[in-house]
Design an enzyme around this catalytic site. Structure first.
Site, short mmCIF file in Angstrom:
data_model
loop_
_atom_site.label_atom_id
_atom_site.label_comp_id
_atom_site.label_asym_id
_atom_site.label_seq_id
_atom_site.Cartn_x
_atom_site.Cartn_y
_atom_site.Cartn_z
N GLU A 1 0.88 -1.18 0.00
CA GLU A 1 0.00 0.00 0.00
C GLU A 1 0.90 1.21 0.00
OE1 GLU A 1 -3.38 -2.38 0.03
OE2 GLU A 1 -3.11 -0.26 -0.36
N CYS B 1 -2.43 8.46 2.73
CA CYS B 1 -2.11 8.12 1.34
C CYS B 1 -3.30 8.34 0.41
CB CYS B 1 -1.64 6.68 1.26
SG CYS B 1 -2.88 5.53 1.84
N1 LIG Z 1 0.85 4.80 1.73
C1 LIG Z 1 0.82 5.33 2.92
O1 LIG Z 1 -0.11 5.21 3.70
C2 LIG Z 1 1.98 6.10 3.37
C3 LIG Z 1 2.76 6.76 2.45
N2 LIG Z 1 3.83 7.47 2.88
C4 LIG Z 1 4.61 8.19 1.87
O2 LIG Z 1 6.00 7.97 2.17
C5 LIG Z 1 6.63 9.22 2.36
C6 LIG Z 1 7.72 9.08 3.37
O3 LIG Z 1 7.12 8.72 4.59
P1 LIG Z 1 7.86 7.70 5.49
O4 LIG Z 1 7.17 7.49 6.78
O5 LIG Z 1 9.29 8.12 5.53
O6 LIG Z 1 7.65 6.38 4.68
P2 LIG Z 1 8.68 5.18 4.56
O7 LIG Z 1 8.20 4.40 3.42
O8 LIG Z 1 10.08 5.68 4.59
O9 LIG Z 1 8.45 4.36 5.95
C7 LIG Z 1 7.38 3.48 6.09
C8 LIG Z 1 7.89 2.27 6.89
O10 LIG Z 1 8.95 1.66 6.16
C9 LIG Z 1 10.11 1.54 6.99
N3 LIG Z 1 11.30 1.61 6.15
C10 LIG Z 1 11.88 2.70 5.62
N4 LIG Z 1 12.95 2.35 4.89
C11 LIG Z 1 13.05 0.99 4.97
C12 LIG Z 1 13.95 0.00 4.45
N5 LIG Z 1 14.97 0.34 3.68
N6 LIG Z 1 13.73 -1.30 4.75
C13 LIG Z 1 12.70 -1.67 5.53
N7 LIG Z 1 11.81 -0.78 6.06
C14 LIG Z 1 11.99 0.53 5.78
C15 LIG Z 1 9.98 2.66 7.97
O11 LIG Z 1 10.77 2.41 9.11
C16 LIG Z 1 8.48 2.62 8.25
O12 LIG Z 1 8.21 1.58 9.17
C17 LIG Z 1 5.51 10.14 2.82
O13 LIG Z 1 5.83 11.48 2.58
C18 LIG Z 1 4.38 9.67 1.95
O14 LIG Z 1 4.51 10.24 0.67
C19 LIG Z 1 4.22 7.50 4.19
C20 LIG Z 1 3.43 6.85 5.14
C21 LIG Z 1 2.24 6.15 4.80
O1 LIG Z 2 -2.11 4.69 4.90
C1 LIG Z 2 -3.02 5.49 4.95
O2 LIG Z 2 -2.90 6.69 4.75
C2 LIG Z 2 -4.36 4.92 5.31
O3 LIG Z 2 -4.52 3.71 4.62
C3 LIG Z 2 -5.46 5.85 4.95
S1 LIG Z 2 -6.99 5.28 5.53
O4 LIG Z 2 -7.04 3.80 5.46
O5 LIG Z 2 -7.10 5.71 6.93
O6 LIG Z 2 -7.97 5.90 4.66
#
Ligand SMILES: NC(=O)C1=CN([C@@H]2O[C@H](COP(=O)(O)OP(=O)(O)OC[C@H]3O[C@@H](n4cnc5c(N)ncnc54)[C@H](O)[C@@H]3O)[C@@H](O)[C@H]2O)C=CC1
Ligand SMILES: O=C(O)[C@H](O)CS(=O)(=O)O
Length: 494
Positions: A262, A296
């Site tokens: 996701e 997201c």
């Molecule tokens: N799809 C979603 O719900 C989310 C999207 N994001 C996006 O990601 C951008 C950066 O946010 P972050 O929190 O820094 O996301 P991230 O993708 O860096 O971190 C998410 C998870 O992945 C882990 N992680 C990071 N690098 C890793 C690696 N090399 N190997 C294993 N695990 C690793 C982190 O410790 C955390 O638990 C945000 O600005 C947003 O654009 C962030 C959070 C949620």
């Molecule tokens: O990762 C997220 O931002 C969440 O999936 C959004 S939601 O499920 O709360 O809509």
């Protein structure tokens, strides 16, 4: 270790990792601080686990698997139901933890606890519906059947923006299917994950079935590499950035893991001339400013048809200007801080780029400089007008409280603009023309579409995206299938 969190049940503030039913320190006793993004204060310190601790968690999960899969789905569901009841009984403490370490307003944190618990409730029941099928045979002496079986040890790497819901949306279906899980929560929000582990332990989850390995940002690559390299881990579920999702997918290739990813989004929010403008403004307030724009599925581009652009822009700016910003623990606060300095800097960069290329601020537009905000990562709730596809925020996920308004003239132009992105998670549009609602829903290249609503997430519908927003679905029956294997059984009756 002194802390500044006051919970009704102090045992829910766990400062150790949870492996094989035991609370453990890192092998070298190293810890890292968990800070409040509204104030910068240190809430607690948790272990900096690495590969060795992760290997032990995987081994514990592997050892626990045979007995866990041997239980009936009903027995597993009863334990999940107890976990659900305990989450509700301790909802306020969980919400306090979410706000303290993640920053979201307490009212939203309480909503997240309800949302997170709903996945546990849903999969406590859905695990009993891992139905197979019989197939009309092709030979009189054969009988054909399909059964569903748990895939095995699962790993989950989760983000900070929903520190409870993004864990239960993975762990609940895994456990219901019969899979033990190793979770690596985000370094920004480990306390919520550990509180969930404490409640799962009280619910009676056997040792090794649910493990939480904590680590700082510097530890994440080693923990992730250990999880992805292990042939024992058959399933990986990740929520976070597309960049890290791609990395984990590549790391999982040598062991051919089943993946749920996701990832990032770039949601369009389209308002047509025939929309109920007031409803569209309310819908955008929900789709844009939930969790201070850090989800997201947040509206990332607001596409407004020429005929109502001025009216919509004025109404939206008026509502956004009234949003109360502050420490999420304070009553009435509607917008909290961004998760960290990097998140704040990125939002500042994207806004500066847009203004330099001709965008206009209708409200907000800068970080908060008030004395009370200086130790936090606060950005003013913002609306930008005259935004164009030449600006970075047309292509990049803002992950902050900024609504960029784009103009369009025709339905075809709106769909083309909406689809002009590598992402495909969520999209929204407002129209009262039923033919347009069908045409646009079908034309949008996204995994989820909100029609005349800005809130689409729940436990019973499949959540997930297409293109660079990921693979697989979470929630609904689809979410259970992610943790099951399909087995075809052909029996001779000769
Ligand atoms: N799809 C979603 O719900 C989310 C999207 N994001 C996006 O990601 C951008 C950066 O946010 P972050 O929190 O820094 O996301 P991230 O993708 O860096 O971190 C998410 C998870 O992945 C882990 N992680 C990071 N690098 C890793 C690696 N090399 N190997 C294993 N695990 C690793 C982190 O410790 C955390 O638990 C945000 O600005 C947003 O654009 C962030 C959070 C949620
Ligand atoms: O990762 C997220 O931002 C969440 O999936 C959004 S939601 O499920 O709360 O809509």
């Amino acid at each position: 270790m002194s802390t500044i969190l006051s919970l009704q049940d102090s045992h829910l503030l766990q400062q150790l990792a949870y492996v094989d039913g035991q609370w453990i320190s890192a092998d070298d006793e190293a810890t890292f601080p968990v800070t409040n993004p509204a104030s910068g204060t240190v809430l607690a310190r948790v272990p900096r686990c690495g590969s060795a601790e992760t290997q032990r968690a995987i081994a514990a999960a592997e050892a626990a698997w045979p007995a866990w899969r041997a239980r009936t789905a009903k027995e597993r569901g009863q334990i999940l139901r107890r976990w659900f009841d305990l989450m509700n009984a301790h909802a306020e403490d969980l919400a306090q933890l979410i706000t303290a370490e993640g920053g979201k307003p307490l009212a939203e944190a309480r909503g997240e606890v309800t949302y997170a618990a709903s996945f546990v409730e849903w999969f406590a029941e859905e695990g009993k519906r891992a139905y197979g099928e019989t197939i009309p045979t092709t030979a009189p002496d054969k009988r054909l059947a399909v059964i569903k079986q748990p895939i095995g040890v699962a790993a989950a790497i989760t983000p900070w923006n929903f520190p409870a819901a993004m864990i239960t949306r993975k762990v609940a279906p895994a456990l219901a299917a019969g899979c033990p899980v190793v979770v690596k929560p985000a370094e920004q929000t480990p306390l919520t994950a550990l509180a969930l582990a404490e409640l799962a332990d009280r619910a009676g989850l056997p040792a090794g079935v649910f493990n939480v390995v904590t680590g700082d940002a510097a530890d994440a690559p080693a923990i992730g590499a250990t999880l992805t390299a292990s042939p024992v881990v058959r399933k990986l579920s990740f929520t976070g950035s597309t960049e890290v999702g791609r990395l984990l997918m590549a790391q999982s290739a040598p062991t051919l893991k089943k993946l749920s990813l996701e990832l990032g989004g770039n949601a369009p929010f389209i308002v047509f001339d025939d929309a109920d403008v007031d409803a569209a403004v309310d819908g955008l307030m929900a789709a844009k400013y939930r969790n201070t724009g850090q989800t997201c599925v947040c509206a990332n581009r607001v596409l407004v048809q020429e005929g109502i652009y001025a009216r919509f822009a004025a109404a939206l700016a008026d509502k956004v200007a009234q949003l109360r910003v502050g420490n999420g623990a304070e009553v009435g606060v509607q917008q909290g801080p961004l998760i960290d300095g990097a998140g704040l800097a990125k939002v500042e960069e994207l806004v500066a780029d847009a203004l330099a290329k001709g965008a206009r601020v209708l409200t907000g537009g800068a970080r908060l400089e008030d004395a009370w905000a200086r130790d936090g990562h606060f950005f003013q709730p913002t609306v930008l007008a005259e935004v164009t596809p030449a600006m970075r925020l047309a292509r990049e996920e803002i992950f902050g409280p900024v609504a960029p308004l784009f103009r369009f003239a025709s339905e075809d132009e709106a769909v083309r603009l909406a689809n002009a992105t590598e992402y495909g998670l969520a999209a929204y549009f407002y129209s009262r023309d039923v033919g347009r609602c069908h045409r646009v829903s079908e034309a949008l290249e996204y995994g989820m579409v909100g029609v005349n609503t800005g809130l689409i997430s729940n436990e019973v519908a499949p959540f997930g995206g297409v293109k660079q927003s990921g693979l697989g679905r979470e929630g609904a029956h689809y979410g259970l299938e992610e943790y099951l294997e399909v087995k075809y059984v052909c029996t001779s009756i000769a």
